[in-house]
Design an enzyme around this catalytic site. Structure first.
Site, PDB file in Angstrom:
ATOM      1  CB  CYS A   2       4.183  -3.949 -18.597  1.00 17.40           C
ATOM      2  SG  CYS A   2       4.790  -5.378 -17.680  1.00 17.40           S
ATOM      3  NE  ARG A  27       1.561   1.475 -17.111  1.00 20.65           N
ATOM      4  CZ  ARG A  27       0.471   1.619 -16.373  1.00 20.65           C
ATOM      5  NH1 ARG A  27       0.080   2.815 -15.989  1.00 20.65           N
ATOM      6  NH2 ARG A  27      -0.234   0.571 -16.001  1.00 20.65           N
ATOM      7  CD1 TRP A  73       8.803  -3.117 -12.330  1.00 18.02           C
ATOM      8  CD2 TRP A  73       7.349  -4.756 -11.908  1.00 18.02           C
ATOM      9  NE1 TRP A  73       8.930  -3.455 -11.005  1.00 18.02           N
ATOM     10  CE2 TRP A  73       8.047  -4.456 -10.713  1.00 18.02           C
ATOM     11  CE3 TRP A  73       6.374  -5.760 -11.883  1.00 18.02           C
ATOM     12  CZ2 TRP A  73       7.803  -5.120  -9.517  1.00 18.02           C
ATOM     13  CZ3 TRP A  73       6.134  -6.436 -10.684  1.00 18.02           C
ATOM     14  CH2 TRP A  73       6.839  -6.111  -9.524  1.00 18.02           C
ATOM     15  CG  ASN A  99       0.088  -3.892 -17.280  1.00 16.77           C
ATOM     16  OD1 ASN A  99       0.818  -4.419 -16.448  1.00 16.77           O
ATOM     17  ND2 ASN A  99      -0.680  -2.850 -17.012  1.00 16.77           N
ATOM     18  N   GLY A 100      -0.147  -7.350 -16.814  1.00 22.93           N
ATOM     19  CA  GLY A 100      -1.003  -8.099 -15.902  1.00 22.93           C
ATOM     20  C   GLY A 100      -0.404  -9.454 -15.581  1.00 22.93           C
ATOM     21  CD  GLU A 484       5.933   9.623   1.312  1.00 25.39           C
ATOM     22  OE1 GLU A 484       6.199   9.938   0.136  1.00 25.39           O
ATOM     23  OE2 GLU A 484       5.429   8.519   1.624  1.00 25.39           O
ATOM     24  CE  LYS A 488       8.595   9.336  -2.198  1.00 24.80           C
ATOM     25  NZ  LYS A 488       7.651   8.650  -1.465  1.00 24.80           N
ATOM     26  CD  GLU A 491       9.337   5.141  -3.013  1.00 30.17           C
ATOM     27  OE1 GLU A 491       8.362   4.618  -3.575  1.00 30.17           O
ATOM     28  OE2 GLU A 491       9.375   6.360  -2.713  1.00 30.17           O
ATOM     29  CG  HIS A 507       9.445   1.127  23.485  1.00 32.14           C
ATOM     30  ND1 HIS A 507       9.053   0.445  24.612  1.00 32.14           N
ATOM     31  CD2 HIS A 507       9.068   2.416  23.665  1.00 32.14           C
ATOM     32  CE1 HIS A 507       8.441   1.290  25.438  1.00 32.14           C
ATOM     33  NE2 HIS A 507       8.443   2.483  24.891  1.00 32.14           N
ATOM     34  CE  LYS A 606       3.950   8.024 -10.001  1.00 32.21           C
ATOM     35  NZ  LYS A 606       4.593   8.673  -8.864  1.00 32.21           N
TER      36      LYS A 606
END
Length: 611
Positions: A2, A27, A73, A99-100, A484, A488, A491, A507, A606
Site C-alpha cells: 500500500c 503501490r 492493495w 502497509n504490511g 519475460e 508482460k 500482467e 514435450h 509495484k
C-alpha cells in the site's frame, strides 16, 4: 504494498496528501482514504482509485495543517469503503494507516472482542488501531507509549502512521519490514512509503530502519526504537528529479519507461566503463571483488521480472566467468533449508529494494555467514542497506507496475559483473573483453533503432488483441526473454501466455497450437538458430500464427513467419537487451487496445512488500 502519505507543518495538508497518493498509486489502487484534523477529525475514504476519493472530498471541509492518507492493495478483506484506510479506533482516539500484515491479528482481535471492542472491517489494521487505543485507555499512558507497547505485541510487518485525537500536534510513524521515508522541510515534515510524494517539497530525507519509531511535530522530530532507545536521525539527500515521475507527454508511464531504456541503460553504464573499454569499475563491489572472483558458486535470487533478469545472468556468468550459478525464486529459497557454503555469493535482485521475500532470503543467508550482494534501483532502500555490498542500476523511478527499464538495467549490471570476473579470471581474453565492452556500450543506440519500429509493432498488436492464449519460445539466452515477454502480456493485457524453451515445445505445449494460437519466437541468429527455425516450421505446419523477433536482414524466418520484427545484430549474450524491447511494446499496445489500465493492472502492485 500500500501507499502511505503523511504531512504536518504550515501548509494545507490535503493537496500535499492527495497529490502524494496519486504518486504512490502504483503501490495499490483498490481503495483510498484521508484523515485530517481541524478541531475535529475529518475522515474520508472510498473503494476505488484516488480520483474516486477526490470526487467524494470535492465539496467537503479539508482545512488542516496535519493529515494522513492511504492508497490500498488489499490483503485482509475485499476492496470496499469499510476496509479502506485510514482506520479509526472504536472510541475515536486513534487513526491509523498501515502497509504490511499483522500476522497475529486474529488472536489479538479475539482478546479485544472479549473486552468489549467492536469491529467494522475485515482488516488486520483495525485490530492494531484498537489495540493501541485499548492500551492507551486502560494504561492511562500517552500516545507514544501506547503505540510502542502495541508494536511490541504484534507479529508481522508494518509501515504505519498514527494520529491521536487527544494529541493533535503530532504524527507517529513506525516501520518493520515495510518501507517508510520522512522528508525534512523547514518547519514541516512529510512521510511516505517512498520518495516520490516528497521530492517536490524537499530533497532531505530520513529512511526509517526496522523497529524505528518517529515522533513528529511541526518543528521537531524525535527518532527512537520501539524499545524507547534514542536514535540520532541521519539525513540523506535525494538524487531524484520531479520530471522523472511525470509522464512527460507519453500516454502511460509504461510507454515512457520503455522509451527511456536507451538513457536508463546508458546511465547504468555511465562512469563505470573506462573510455578505452579497458576496464569496468563497480565501486560498490570493490570490497568484495576478491570473493566474487574466487567464488565457486553464485546464487541469484529475485521475484518476477527480477528473477528473469537472474536467469539471463545465469547464462552470462557461466559462459563469461565460468562460475556455477543457481537462480532461485526468493519466495521459495527462504522457505527451503538450502545448503550454503562460506565461499558462496548470493546476489539479490530487486527493482524497489523492498521486496519482502527477497529481504527475508537475504537475512536468512546472512545468518549463515554468506556474503550477500544487492542489485537494486532505489537508493536508500532496505536491500541496499542490509546487503554487504551492491550496485545501483540508476534506471530512475519506474512507476508503471509492469517492469520494463528495470529489467534491462538489471541485466546490464549483471553483464558488467560477469565481464569483470571473466576478465580477472582470464576466462575472457583482453581483446575479447574490449570487444564485448564496446558492444555493450552500443546497446542503447541499437535500442533506439528498435523503438523506431514502434508503429510496426502497434500494427501487429491489432491482429492479436483479441487472442485468449499465446506461447513465447526462445533458446539459450533468449529463453528467459520468452518468459519475460509472456509475463508482460499476462500482467497488463490479461491474456494467458506461457514462455518455454523452444526445444520443450514438443514435450507438451505443441498440443495447444492451432490457427488461433499466436506463437512468439525470439529467434535471433545464434548457436541455436537452425534448431529454432525447425521449431518455427513445426508450428507453421500446425497453422499457428507466428510472430518472430529476428536479426536484421534475416530472410529465412521472414519466409516462414506471419510477422517479423527485426532487431540489430549483437553478441549472443547481449541479445536479451535488444529482443525484450519489441515484446514490451507488443504487450503495451495489445493492452491499450483491449482497454486495460496499463500502468495499474488489476490485482497487482509495484512493490511487493508483503508475503
Amino acid at each position: 504494498m500500500c501507499g502511505i502519505v503523511g504531512y504536518i507543518g504550515k501548509q494545507q495538508a490535503y493537496p500535499i496528501i492527495i497529490t502524494g497518493l496519486k504518486r504512490l498509486e502504483y503501490r495499490g489502487y483498490d481503495s483510498a482514504g484521508i484523515a485530517l484534523w481541524n478541531n475535529e477529525l475529518l475522515l474520508y475514504k472510498s473503494k476505488g482509485r484516488v480520483s474516486d476519493l477526490e470526487t467524494i472530498v470535492a465539496d467537503q471541509d479539508t482545512q488542516s495543517n496535519v493529515g494522513i492518507g492511504h492508497t490500498r492493495w488489499a490483503t485482509h478483506g475485499e476492496p470496499n469503503d469499510s476496509n479502506a484506510h485510514p482506520h479509526i479506533s472504536m472510541n475515536k482516539k486513534f487513526v491509523l494507516i498501515h502497509n504490511g500484515i499483522i500476522e497475529n491479528y486474529s488472536r489479538l482481535k479475539k482478546r479485544l472482542t472479549d473486552r468489549g471492542y467492536e469491529f467494522y472491517s475485515e482488516t488486520d489494521t483495525e485490530v492494531l488501531v484498537n489495540l493501541i487505543e485499548y492500551i492507551y485507555l486502560i494504561g492511562k499512558v500517552d500516545a507514544e507509549t501506547a503505540i510502542r507497547a502495541a508494536l511490541n505485541k504484534v507479529v508481522g510487518a508494518y509501515g504505519l502512521v498514527v494520529f491521536c485525537t487527544d494529541e493533535p500536534d503530532k504524527l507517529i510513524a513506525a516501520r518493520k519490514s515495510s518501507p517508510l521515508v520522512i522528508g525534512v522541510g523547514k518547519g514541516e515534515y512529510f512521510i511516505a512509503s517512498d520518495a516520490t510524494p516528497i521530492i517536490e517539497h524537499t530533497n532531505s530525507v530520513i529512511y526509517l530502519n526496522d523497529n524505528d519509531m518517529a515522533i513528529i511535530k511541526k518543528c521537531e522530530l524525535q527518532l527512537k526504537t520501539i524499545h524507547n532507545e534514542e536514535l540520532i536521525p541521519t539525513i540523506q539527500t535525494l538524487d531524484l528529479d520531479i520530471g522523472e515521475i511525470d509522464k512527460q507527454g507519453f500516454d502511460h508511464f509504461m510507454l515512457k519507461e520503455i522509451f527511456e531504456q536507451p538513457r536508463s541503460i546508458m546511465d547504468t553504464l555511465r562512469g563505470r566503463i573506462a573510455p578505452d573499454n579497458a576496464d569496468i569499475r563497480l565501486g560498490g563491489l570493490f570490497a568484495v571483488m576478491d570473493k566474487l572472483v574466487d567464488a565457486k558458486r553464485i546464487i541469484l535470487i529475485g521475484c518476477g521480472t527480477s528473477w528473469h533478469a537472474g536467469l539471463v545472468g545465469e547464462y552470462i556468468f557461466e559462459e563469461l566467468a565460468r562460475i556455477s550459478v543457481e537462480v532461485e525464486y526468493a519466495s521459495e529459497f527462504r522457505y527451503r533449508n538450502p545448503i550454503l557454503h562460506d565461499d558462496d555469493i548470493i546476489i539479490a535482485i530487486s527493482q524497489s529494494g523492498e521486496t519482502a521475500d527477497t529481504l527475508a532470503a537475504i537475512r536468512m543467508a546472512k545468518e549463515q555467514n554468506v556474503t550477500v550482494l544487492g542489485i537494486c534501483n532505489a537508493v536508500g532502500s532496505t536491500i541496499s542497506r542490509e546487503t554487504h555490498a551492491g550496485v545501483y542500476t540508476h534506471a530512475g523511478p519506474e512507476i508503471g507496475v509492469a517492469s520494463t527499464k528495470a529489467f534491462t538495467a538489471q541485466v546490464s549490471v549483471l553483464t558488467m559483473i560477469a565481464l569483470i570476473i571473466g576478465h580477472k579470471k582470464k576466462t575472457i581474453s583482453t581483446a575479447m573483453f574490449n570487444q564485448m565492452v564496446d558492444e555493450l556500450r552500443d546497446i542503447p543506440n541499437k535500442i533506439e533503432k528498435i523503438l523506431e519500429r514502434n508503429d510496426l509493432i502497434k500494427n501487429i498488436a491489432k491482429e492479436y488483441k483479441n487472442a485468449t492464449n499465446s506461447i513465447y519460445l526462445g533458446r539459450g539466452y533468449l529463453f528467459p526473454v520468452a518468459l519475460e515477454g509472456a509475463l508482460k502480456l499476462k500482467e497488463i493485457s490479461y491474456i494467458h501466455a506461457e514462455g518455454y524453451p523452444a526445444a520443450e515445445m514438443k514435450h507438451g505445449p505443441i498440443a495447444l497450437i492451432d490457427e488461433n494460437m499466436p506463437v512468439v519466437f525470439i529467434a535471433t541468429k545464434d548457436n541455436g538458430y537452425e534448431k529454432i527455425v525447425s521449431n518455427i516450421q513445426e508450428v507453421k505446419a500446425r497453422k499457428g500464427k507466428i510472430i518472430a523477433i529476428v536479426t536484421e536482414g534475416d530472410e529465412t524466418i521472414k519466409q516462414l513467419a506471419d510477422h517479423v520484427i527485426e532487431v540489430p545484430e549483437t553478441m549472443d549474450f547481449l541479445a536479451p537487451l535488444t529482443t525484450v524491447i519489441p515484446l514490451q511494446l507488443l504487450s503495451y499496445h495489445i493492452a491499450v487496445m483491449r482497454g486495460c489500465n496499463v500502468d495499474q493492472p488489476r490485482n497487482l502492485a509495484k512493490s511487493v512488500t508483503v508475503e
